[in-house]
Design an enzyme around this catalytic site. Structure first.
Site, PDB file in Angstrom:
ATOM      1  N   THR A  84     -54.208  41.680  75.283  1.00 42.66           N
ATOM      2  CA  THR A  84     -54.740  40.419  75.793  1.00 42.66           C
ATOM      3  C   THR A  84     -56.264  40.475  75.768  1.00 42.66           C
ATOM      4  O   THR A  84     -56.836  41.528  76.030  1.00 42.66           O
ATOM      5  CB  THR A  84     -54.251  40.223  77.251  1.00 42.66           C
ATOM      6  OG1 THR A  84     -52.834  40.436  77.291  1.00 42.66           O
ATOM      7  CG2 THR A  84     -54.552  38.840  77.760  1.00 42.66           C
ATOM      8  N   ASP A 136     -60.828  52.342  68.497  1.00 45.76           N
ATOM      9  CA  ASP A 136     -60.108  51.083  68.274  1.00 45.76           C
ATOM     10  C   ASP A 136     -60.796  50.374  67.107  1.00 45.76           C
ATOM     11  O   ASP A 136     -61.651  50.972  66.435  1.00 45.76           O
ATOM     12  CB  ASP A 136     -60.086  50.226  69.552  1.00 45.76           C
ATOM     13  CG  ASP A 136     -61.455  49.660  69.909  1.00 45.76           C
ATOM     14  OD1 ASP A 136     -62.462  50.102  69.300  1.00 45.76           O
ATOM     15  OD2 ASP A 136     -61.526  48.759  70.761  1.00 45.76           O
ATOM     16  N   GLU A 174     -56.808  48.666  81.875  1.00 41.30           N
ATOM     17  CA  GLU A 174     -56.548  49.094  80.493  1.00 41.30           C
ATOM     18  C   GLU A 174     -55.172  48.635  80.019  1.00 41.30           C
ATOM     19  O   GLU A 174     -55.001  48.239  78.873  1.00 41.30           O
ATOM     20  CB  GLU A 174     -56.659  50.625  80.361  1.00 41.30           C
ATOM     21  CG  GLU A 174     -58.085  51.143  80.439  1.00 41.30           C
ATOM     22  CD  GLU A 174     -58.958  50.680  79.283  1.00 41.30           C
ATOM     23  OE1 GLU A 174     -58.434  50.300  78.222  1.00 41.30           O
ATOM     24  OE2 GLU A 174     -60.194  50.673  79.459  1.00 41.30           O
ATOM     25  N   TRP A 214     -63.668  45.497  86.400  1.00 35.03           N
ATOM     26  CA  TRP A 214     -63.293  46.920  86.273  1.00 35.03           C
ATOM     27  C   TRP A 214     -64.489  47.765  85.842  1.00 35.03           C
ATOM     28  O   TRP A 214     -64.398  48.987  85.799  1.00 35.03           O
ATOM     29  CB  TRP A 214     -62.133  47.084  85.295  1.00 35.03           C
ATOM     30  CG  TRP A 214     -62.339  46.386  83.990  1.00 35.03           C
ATOM     31  CD1 TRP A 214     -62.976  46.880  82.895  1.00 35.03           C
ATOM     32  CD2 TRP A 214     -61.910  45.063  83.657  1.00 35.03           C
ATOM     33  NE1 TRP A 214     -62.980  45.952  81.890  1.00 35.03           N
ATOM     34  CE2 TRP A 214     -62.330  44.823  82.326  1.00 35.03           C
ATOM     35  CE3 TRP A 214     -61.222  44.053  84.345  1.00 35.03           C
ATOM     36  CZ2 TRP A 214     -62.080  43.614  81.693  1.00 35.03           C
ATOM     37  CZ3 TRP A 214     -60.975  42.855  83.694  1.00 35.03           C
ATOM     38  CH2 TRP A 214     -61.406  42.645  82.390  1.00 35.03           C
ATOM     39  N   CYS A 243     -77.959  42.887  63.428  1.00 38.53           N
ATOM     40  CA  CYS A 243     -78.568  44.217  63.294  1.00 38.53           C
ATOM     41  C   CYS A 243     -79.965  44.271  63.918  1.00 38.53           C
ATOM     42  O   CYS A 243     -80.369  45.307  64.427  1.00 38.53           O
ATOM     43  CB  CYS A 243     -78.636  44.609  61.826  1.00 38.53           C
ATOM     44  SG  CYS A 243     -77.005  44.695  61.068  1.00 38.53           S
ATOM     45  N   TYR A 273     -55.175  55.645  72.758  1.00 37.15           N
ATOM     46  CA  TYR A 273     -56.374  54.885  73.115  1.00 37.15           C
ATOM     47  C   TYR A 273     -56.498  54.758  74.637  1.00 37.15           C
ATOM     48  O   TYR A 273     -57.540  55.058  75.224  1.00 37.15           O
ATOM     49  CB  TYR A 273     -56.317  53.497  72.455  1.00 37.15           C
ATOM     50  CG  TYR A 273     -57.367  52.595  72.996  1.00 37.15           C
ATOM     51  CD1 TYR A 273     -58.632  52.574  72.435  1.00 37.15           C
ATOM     52  CD2 TYR A 273     -57.122  51.803  74.116  1.00 37.15           C
ATOM     53  CE1 TYR A 273     -59.627  51.789  72.971  1.00 37.15           C
ATOM     54  CE2 TYR A 273     -58.107  51.021  74.665  1.00 37.15           C
ATOM     55  CZ  TYR A 273     -59.356  51.007  74.085  1.00 37.15           C
ATOM     56  OH  TYR A 273     -60.341  50.247  74.625  1.00 37.15           O
TER      57      TYR A 273
HETATM   58  S1  SF4 Z   1     -77.443  48.136  62.606  1.00 36.22           S
HETATM   59 FE1  SF4 Z   1     -76.025  46.470  62.227  1.00 36.22          FE
HETATM   60  S2  SF4 Z   1     -74.380  47.371  61.041  1.00 36.22           S
HETATM   61 FE2  SF4 Z   1     -75.531  49.061  61.944  1.00 36.22          FE
HETATM   62  S3  SF4 Z   1     -74.439  49.514  63.833  1.00 36.22           S
HETATM   63 FE3  SF4 Z   1     -76.069  48.093  64.337  1.00 36.22          FE
HETATM   64  S4  SF4 Z   1     -75.140  46.033  64.220  1.00 36.22           S
HETATM   65 FE4  SF4 Z   1     -73.779  47.481  63.185  1.00 36.22          FE
END
Ligand code: SF4
Length: 316
Positions: free
Chosen positions: A40, A132, A34, A21, A187, A114
């Site tokens: 699911t 969400d 959607e 999709w 991160c 949503y």
């Molecule tokens: S830096 Fe880390 S905590 Fe911040 S939005 Fe990105 S993944 Fe999420």
């Protein structure tokens, strides 16, 4: 500071997972995907989606199909009410065409806030932000916020890209599903790390969900027996669709037993009364112990039938 939309979108376009999709913006296909994804996991949806679109390639074909045929193609996805809504909506859409706004989609059966925002943004380029669990987590971390649905909604509305709202919505959800995960977010790979106020301790945000208060409920059910068989009724509802249960009754007459049963935050106290056979209604049927124990019974019905000795502990 507004986190960079440009970096988010270019990360998404390079890294998005390839779902069928995501190769289209056709409203019919987006709508079906959607609705299927509502309860699911997307990984499971792919095969059903492809089969469904092959059999019902457009809204007119779906509208003309018999409900039983549509339900047959839904078999295995569960929550059959979604398929009923899809079929009912198809009849409206085949007649009136696809709405282009969130409000237009919300007027259809089975479409909530949503889903309406997702379809309006992806298929029609409307600036409608979805929220969400993934979006909430990403926004709370970016802004170092504890759970605050109203603030999250404001931030989502302000952030969504005016030029690519569909991709933006999908990008935030993809980030939440793949990098900004509930545990151990990645991160260092995140395109928004430079803008993220929560990056030093991301798992603190948005914080634990408030526990819903426990709700106590009393129910009375009837144990109606005839020629060694028990009367059961089939349920029609979002969560328990298609399961079999004992019929409900007024709390009076001979008490055969009591059962306690918990469903999420609900604590049910069920009293089982002896009932008398009347006219058998549509959606009800009579079952001997062996057939009853092989049925898709609700967990509480199974407990009740054991409590009155109709089902054996070992086979029930
Ligand atoms: S830096 Fe880390 S905590 Fe911040 S939005 Fe990105 S993944 Fe999420």
């Amino acid at each position: 500071m507004t986190p960079s939309r440009r970096r988010l979108l270019s990360w998404y376009r390079r890294n998005r997972r390839d779902f069928p999709w995501r190769r289209t913006t056709a409203p019919y296909a987006i709508w079906v995907s959607e609705i299927m994804a509502q309860q699911t996991r997307v990984g499971v949806v792919v095969a059903y989606y492809e089969r469904f679109l092959k059999r019902f390639p457009d809204v007119r074909t779906l509208a003309r199909a018999r409900l039983q045929t549509v339900l047959g193609h839904w078999s295995g996805l569960g929550y059959y009410r979604r398929a009923r809504h899809l079929h009912a909506s198809a009849k409206i859409l085949a007649r009136e065409g696809f709405p282009e706004t969130e409000a237009g989609w919300r007027a259809l059966p089975g479409v909530g806030a949503y889903t309406a925002a997702a379809i309006a943004s992806i298929a029609f380029g409307r600036r409608a932000a979805v929220v969400d669990g993934n979006v909430e987590r990403v926004l709370c971390r970016l802004h170092r916020l504890k759970r605050d649905p109203r603030r999250v909604r404001e931030l989502a509305d302000a952030w969504i890209s005016p030029s690519s709202p569909g991709d933006h919505n999908q990008a935030v959800m993809e980030l939440g599903a793949t990098l900004c995960t509930p545990r151990a977010p990645r991160c260092r790979e995140c395109p928004l790390v430079a803008d993220c106020l929560g990056r030093a301790a991301p798992e603190r945000y948005p914080g634990p969900k408030p526990r819903p208060a426990t709700v106590r409920e009393r129910r009375a059910v009837a144990f109606v027996r005839r020629d060694g068989r028990v009367l059961l009724r089939q349920l029609d509802g979002r969560r328990l669709d298609g399961l079999w249960d004992l019929p409900e009754t007024a709390p009076k007459g001979e008490v055969l037993g009591r059962v306690r049963h918990s469903i999420l935050d609900r604590r049910l106290e069920i009293t089982i009364h002896r009932g008398r056979a009347g006219r058998t209604r549509a959606g009800a049927g009579w079952f001997g112990p062996r057939r009853a124990s092989a049925l898709a019974l609700t967990a509480s019905a199974r407990k009740c039938l054991r409590a009155v000795g109709f089902l054996d502990e070992s086979v029930g």
